[in-house]
Design an enzyme around this catalytic site. Sequence first.
Site, PDB file in Angstrom:
ATOM      1  CD  GLU A  51     -16.692  22.833  13.995  1.00  0.00           C
ATOM      2  OE1 GLU A  51     -15.760  23.349  14.615  1.00  0.00           O
ATOM      3  OE2 GLU A  51     -17.024  21.648  14.158  1.00  0.00           O
TER       4      GLU A  51
ATOM      5  CE  LYS B 110     -17.169  22.195   6.218  1.00  0.00           C
ATOM      6  NZ  LYS B 110     -17.937  21.450   7.200  1.00  0.00           N
TER       7      LYS B 110
ATOM      8  CB  CYS C  10     -22.789  23.884   4.375  1.00  0.00           C
ATOM      9  SG  CYS C  10     -22.555  25.255   5.509  1.00  0.00           S
TER      10      CYS C  10
HETATM   11  P1  NAD Z   1     -24.213  32.431  10.060  1.00  0.00           P
HETATM   12  O1  NAD Z   1     -24.769  33.226   8.948  1.00  0.00           O
HETATM   13  O2  NAD Z   1     -25.115  31.745  11.017  1.00  0.00           O
HETATM   14  O3  NAD Z   1     -23.254  33.360  10.941  1.00  0.00           O
HETATM   15  C1  NAD Z   1     -22.319  34.230  10.411  1.00  0.00           C
HETATM   16  C2  NAD Z   1     -22.311  35.515  11.241  1.00  0.00           C
HETATM   17  O4  NAD Z   1     -21.221  36.330  10.826  1.00  0.00           O
HETATM   18  C3  NAD Z   1     -23.572  36.364  11.099  1.00  0.00           C
HETATM   19  O5  NAD Z   1     -24.189  36.523  12.366  1.00  0.00           O
HETATM   20  C4  NAD Z   1     -23.043  37.710  10.546  1.00  0.00           C
HETATM   21  O6  NAD Z   1     -23.728  38.829  11.065  1.00  0.00           O
HETATM   22  C5  NAD Z   1     -21.621  37.689  11.008  1.00  0.00           C
HETATM   23  N1  NAD Z   1     -20.735  38.563  10.231  1.00  0.00           N
HETATM   24  C6  NAD Z   1     -20.620  38.674   8.884  1.00  0.00           C
HETATM   25  N2  NAD Z   1     -19.675  39.571   8.572  1.00  0.00           N
HETATM   26  C7  NAD Z   1     -19.189  40.064   9.727  1.00  0.00           C
HETATM   27  C8  NAD Z   1     -18.186  41.033  10.055  1.00  0.00           C
HETATM   28  N3  NAD Z   1     -17.491  41.645   9.099  1.00  0.00           N
HETATM   29  N4  NAD Z   1     -17.949  41.288  11.355  1.00  0.00           N
HETATM   30  C9  NAD Z   1     -18.641  40.647  12.323  1.00  0.00           C
HETATM   31  N5  NAD Z   1     -19.592  39.726  12.080  1.00  0.00           N
HETATM   32  C10 NAD Z   1     -19.860  39.438  10.795  1.00  0.00           C
HETATM   33  O7  NAD Z   1     -23.216  31.398   9.388  1.00  0.00           O
HETATM   34  P2  NAD Z   1     -22.794  29.945   9.943  1.00  0.00           P
HETATM   35  O8  NAD Z   1     -23.828  28.949   9.622  1.00  0.00           O
HETATM   36  O9  NAD Z   1     -22.298  30.095  11.336  1.00  0.00           O
HETATM   37  O10 NAD Z   1     -21.571  29.634   8.971  1.00  0.00           O
HETATM   38  C11 NAD Z   1     -20.342  30.326   9.077  1.00  0.00           C
HETATM   39  C12 NAD Z   1     -19.299  29.610   8.234  1.00  0.00           C
HETATM   40  O11 NAD Z   1     -19.104  28.285   8.763  1.00  0.00           O
HETATM   41  C13 NAD Z   1     -19.685  29.399   6.768  1.00  0.00           C
HETATM   42  O12 NAD Z   1     -18.513  29.510   5.990  1.00  0.00           O
HETATM   43  C14 NAD Z   1     -20.191  27.981   6.718  1.00  0.00           C
HETATM   44  O13 NAD Z   1     -19.996  27.397   5.452  1.00  0.00           O
HETATM   45  C15 NAD Z   1     -19.321  27.301   7.741  1.00  0.00           C
HETATM   46  N6  NAD Z   1     -19.920  26.113   8.378  1.00  0.00           N
HETATM   47  C16 NAD Z   1     -21.231  26.124   8.787  1.00  0.00           C
HETATM   48  C17 NAD Z   1     -21.776  25.020   9.446  1.00  0.00           C
HETATM   49  C18 NAD Z   1     -23.200  25.007   9.901  1.00  0.00           C
HETATM   50  O14 NAD Z   1     -23.630  23.967  10.388  1.00  0.00           O
HETATM   51  N7  NAD Z   1     -23.956  26.068   9.797  1.00  0.00           N
HETATM   52  C19 NAD Z   1     -20.962  23.927   9.721  1.00  0.00           C
HETATM   53  C20 NAD Z   1     -19.630  23.947   9.316  1.00  0.00           C
HETATM   54  C21 NAD Z   1     -19.121  25.055   8.657  1.00  0.00           C
HETATM   55  C1  UGA Z   2     -23.418  19.140   7.165  1.00  0.00           C
HETATM   56  C2  UGA Z   2     -22.321  18.132   7.507  1.00  0.00           C
HETATM   57  O1  UGA Z   2     -22.913  16.933   8.010  1.00  0.00           O
HETATM   58  C3  UGA Z   2     -21.359  18.703   8.546  1.00  0.00           C
HETATM   59  O2  UGA Z   2     -20.284  17.802   8.764  1.00  0.00           O
HETATM   60  C4  UGA Z   2     -20.818  20.049   8.040  1.00  0.00           C
HETATM   61  O3  UGA Z   2     -19.983  20.629   9.009  1.00  0.00           O
HETATM   62  C5  UGA Z   2     -21.968  20.978   7.732  1.00  0.00           C
HETATM   63  O4  UGA Z   2     -22.837  20.362   6.748  1.00  0.00           O
HETATM   64  C6  UGA Z   2     -21.533  22.279   7.147  1.00  0.00           C
HETATM   65  O5  UGA Z   2     -20.460  22.390   6.592  1.00  0.00           O
HETATM   66  O6  UGA Z   2     -22.369  23.166   7.239  1.00  0.00           O
HETATM   67  P1  UGA Z   2     -25.694  19.916   8.312  1.00  0.00           P
HETATM   68  O7  UGA Z   2     -25.967  20.524   6.991  1.00  0.00           O
HETATM   69  O8  UGA Z   2     -25.847  20.739   9.523  1.00  0.00           O
HETATM   70  O9  UGA Z   2     -24.196  19.342   8.343  1.00  0.00           O
HETATM   71  O10 UGA Z   2     -26.618  18.637   8.525  1.00  0.00           O
HETATM   72  P2  UGA Z   2     -26.588  17.140   7.942  1.00  0.00           P
HETATM   73  O11 UGA Z   2     -26.891  16.228   9.033  1.00  0.00           O
HETATM   74  O12 UGA Z   2     -25.363  16.873   7.166  1.00  0.00           O
HETATM   75  O13 UGA Z   2     -27.835  17.142   6.962  1.00  0.00           O
HETATM   76  C7  UGA Z   2     -27.829  17.862   5.746  1.00  0.00           C
HETATM   77  C8  UGA Z   2     -29.077  17.543   4.960  1.00  0.00           C
HETATM   78  O14 UGA Z   2     -29.032  16.218   4.442  1.00  0.00           O
HETATM   79  C9  UGA Z   2     -30.366  17.606   5.796  1.00  0.00           C
HETATM   80  O15 UGA Z   2     -31.394  18.190   5.046  1.00  0.00           O
HETATM   81  C10 UGA Z   2     -30.662  16.156   6.098  1.00  0.00           C
HETATM   82  O16 UGA Z   2     -32.011  15.920   6.331  1.00  0.00           O
HETATM   83  C11 UGA Z   2     -30.189  15.506   4.807  1.00  0.00           C
HETATM   84  N1  UGA Z   2     -29.818  14.073   4.976  1.00  0.00           N
HETATM   85  C12 UGA Z   2     -28.779  13.727   5.766  1.00  0.00           C
HETATM   86  C13 UGA Z   2     -30.546  13.111   4.311  1.00  0.00           C
HETATM   87  O17 UGA Z   2     -31.492  13.413   3.580  1.00  0.00           O
HETATM   88  N2  UGA Z   2     -30.200  11.795   4.469  1.00  0.00           N
HETATM   89  C14 UGA Z   2     -29.155  11.412   5.247  1.00  0.00           C
HETATM   90  O18 UGA Z   2     -28.880  10.196   5.346  1.00  0.00           O
HETATM   91  C15 UGA Z   2     -28.433  12.406   5.915  1.00  0.00           C
END
Ligand code: NAD
Ligand code: UGA
Length: 464
Positions: free
Chosen positions: A162, A222, A278
Site C-alpha cells: 500500500e 515498497k 513507516c
Molecule cells: P496499525 O497498527 O494501525 O493496524 C494494524 C492492526 O492489525 C491493529 O489494529 C492490530 O490489532 C491488528 N492485528 C495485529 N495482529 C493481528 C492478528 N493476528 N489478527 C487480527 N488483527 C491483528 O498498522 P497500519 O498503520 O495499518 O500498518 C499496517 C501495515 O501497513 C504495516 O506493515 C505498515 O508498514 C503498512 N503501511 C502503513 C501505512 C500507513 O500509512 N500507516 C501505509 C502503507 C503501508
Molecule cells: C509515507 C509515504 O508517503 C506513503 O507512500 C507510504 O505508503 C507510507 O509512508 C507508509 O508506508 O506508511 P506517511 O508516512 O503517511 O506516508 O506520510 P508522508 O506524507 O510521507 O510524511 C511522512 C513524514 O515526512 C511526515 O512527518 C511529514 O511531515 C514529513 N515530510 C514529508 C517532510 O518533512 N517534508 C516533505 O516534503 C514531505
Amino acid sequence: MEIKNICCIGAGYVGGPTMAVIAQKCPKIQVTVVDINEKRIAAWNDEDVNNIPIYEPGLSDIVKEARGRNLFFSTDVDGAIEKADMIFISVNTPTKTYGIGKGMAADLKYIELCARQIARVAKNDKIVIEKSTLPVRTAAALKEILDNTSNGVKFQILSNPEFLAEGTAVEDLMAPDRVLIGGDIDTAEGRDAMQALVKVYSSWVPRENILTTNVWSSELSKLTANAFLAQRVSSINAMSELCEKTGADVNEVAKAVGMDSRIGSKFLKSSVGFGGSCFQKDILNLVYISKSFGLNEVADYWEQVITMNDHQKRRFAAKIVQTLFNTVAGKKIAMLGWAFKKDTNDTRESAAIYVADYLLNEQAEIVVYDPKVRAEQIYADLDYLGTRSEAENRNLLKVVSTPQQACEEAHAIAVLTEWDEFKNLEWENIYKNMLKPAFLFDGRRLLNKKELDNLGFETFVIGN
Ligand code: NAD
Ligand code: UGA
C-alpha cells in the site's frame, strides 16, 4: 475467478481505509475487516461515523455509505477467513524490540500468526495478499506455512503493498499513482490470482496504472519507495542547516532544484524531521536486510537518512534551548501540534515526541495543543520512551484544548505540525499574552516570519 468475499486482517490505518474504498467501489463484493482489538472494532462500528478510530478527511462519508451494506467490521477472525475467497493481511510490522535484529529488523510475529490462523481455518482455496509492508522474500515464508496445512487447500500468495499516505489516504486510494501486484508469474494459477486482484482494482483504477511484477520486486519496491521518499526529506533537511549558516533560504533552494523536471518539486519541504510509522521502520529494515546479505556499503548509505533525521529533530530542540539564553528550566514552552503531519491523529514517531523529550530533560514546562490528538495518546508516547516516570511526564507536560491556552504566558512557541488552523491564529493577541521576549520556532515553515517579526516576535524558521 470471481471474487465475492474479501477478508482483511487488521483494521488499522491501512486495513480500514483501503477496505472502505474497495467496498465503496465494488458494491457486489462483501468486505469484512477483522481485528483482535475489540475496542478498535467497536469504534469502527460506532453508530456515529465521526467516532471511527482513524481520522482521515473523507473517510467517514465512505464508511457511512458502505457499512452494513457490503462493509463489515468484526472480531470474528476465523469466521471471516473461512468465508473469504481473498484475504488481505494488513497487520502491523513494527521494528523488533527484542532478540536478533532488535531495533532494526521488522517484527513478523503478527504476520506469521495470521498465516498460521489462515492455514488452520481455511477449508477452500484462497488468495492471500500481503498488504503490510514486509521484507523482501517474506512471501516464501508465508508459502511454506500455508502449504503445510495437509488439508488439501491451495493458496496463492500475492504482494500488493500500500502506498497511501496518512492525511490523504482517501485521495490516494481513489486515484493511486499506481497499484502494484506481485505474484507467481511463472504459473497459470499465479497469473489467475493476480488477474483476480487486478479485476478488483480495475473497478476504479485505470488498467495502465495497475502494475504486475514478480513477487520479490513488489515486496522490495515498497521498501524502496519509502526509502527514496525519506531520503528526499533528509536531503532537503541537510540543506536547511547549511541555509541557516549561509543566508540561503531552503524554500528558494527547494523551488529552484525542484523545477528541474528530473528532480521534481514534491517532497522537498524542509521540516523538524520526518515522522510516521513507516519511514524509519522501513529504512531500518532495509539496512538490516542489506547487512544480512553482507552489503555493508548499501546499509550505511541508507542508514544515513535516519542519522540525518535524528540530527534534525535534536538540533531543532537544541536551537530552542540555545535561543532562550541556554536554559529552559522552569520556562513555559507551548507546542503547537503533536501529530506527525497534518490531517491525521497518528503520532507514531512524530518529531514532536522527541523534541518534547529533549526539552523535558532540560526541565522545561511544556503545554501542548493538537486539534486531533488526545491527551492520553500524548502521555502514552512520552511514557513509551521511558525517559522519566509517568508522574513526572504528567507533572511537566500539560495538554490543553485551545492554542490560546497553550501560548498564554509562554516564553516560547514551537510549531511542530503544519495544521492549517495555525496559519490563521490571532497572532497579535497571542503575542500580547506571552512573556517577552516572545520567541517563536517554526519547525514546519508554516507561518509568515516577516509578519510575525513585525508583531514583535523573535521568529526562528527552519532553513532560514
Ligand atoms: P496499525 O497498527 O494501525 O493496524 C494494524 C492492526 O492489525 C491493529 O489494529 C492490530 O490489532 C491488528 N492485528 C495485529 N495482529 C493481528 C492478528 N493476528 N489478527 C487480527 N488483527 C491483528 O498498522 P497500519 O498503520 O495499518 O500498518 C499496517 C501495515 O501497513 C504495516 O506493515 C505498515 O508498514 C503498512 N503501511 C502503513 C501505512 C500507513 O500509512 N500507516 C501505509 C502503507 C503501508
Ligand atoms: C509515507 C509515504 O508517503 C506513503 O507512500 C507510504 O505508503 C507510507 O509512508 C507508509 O508506508 O506508511 P506517511 O508516512 O503517511 O506516508 O506520510 P508522508 O506524507 O510521507 O510524511 C511522512 C513524514 O515526512 C511526515 O512527518 C511529514 O511531515 C514529513 N515530510 C514529508 C517532510 O518533512 N517534508 C516533505 O516534503 C514531505
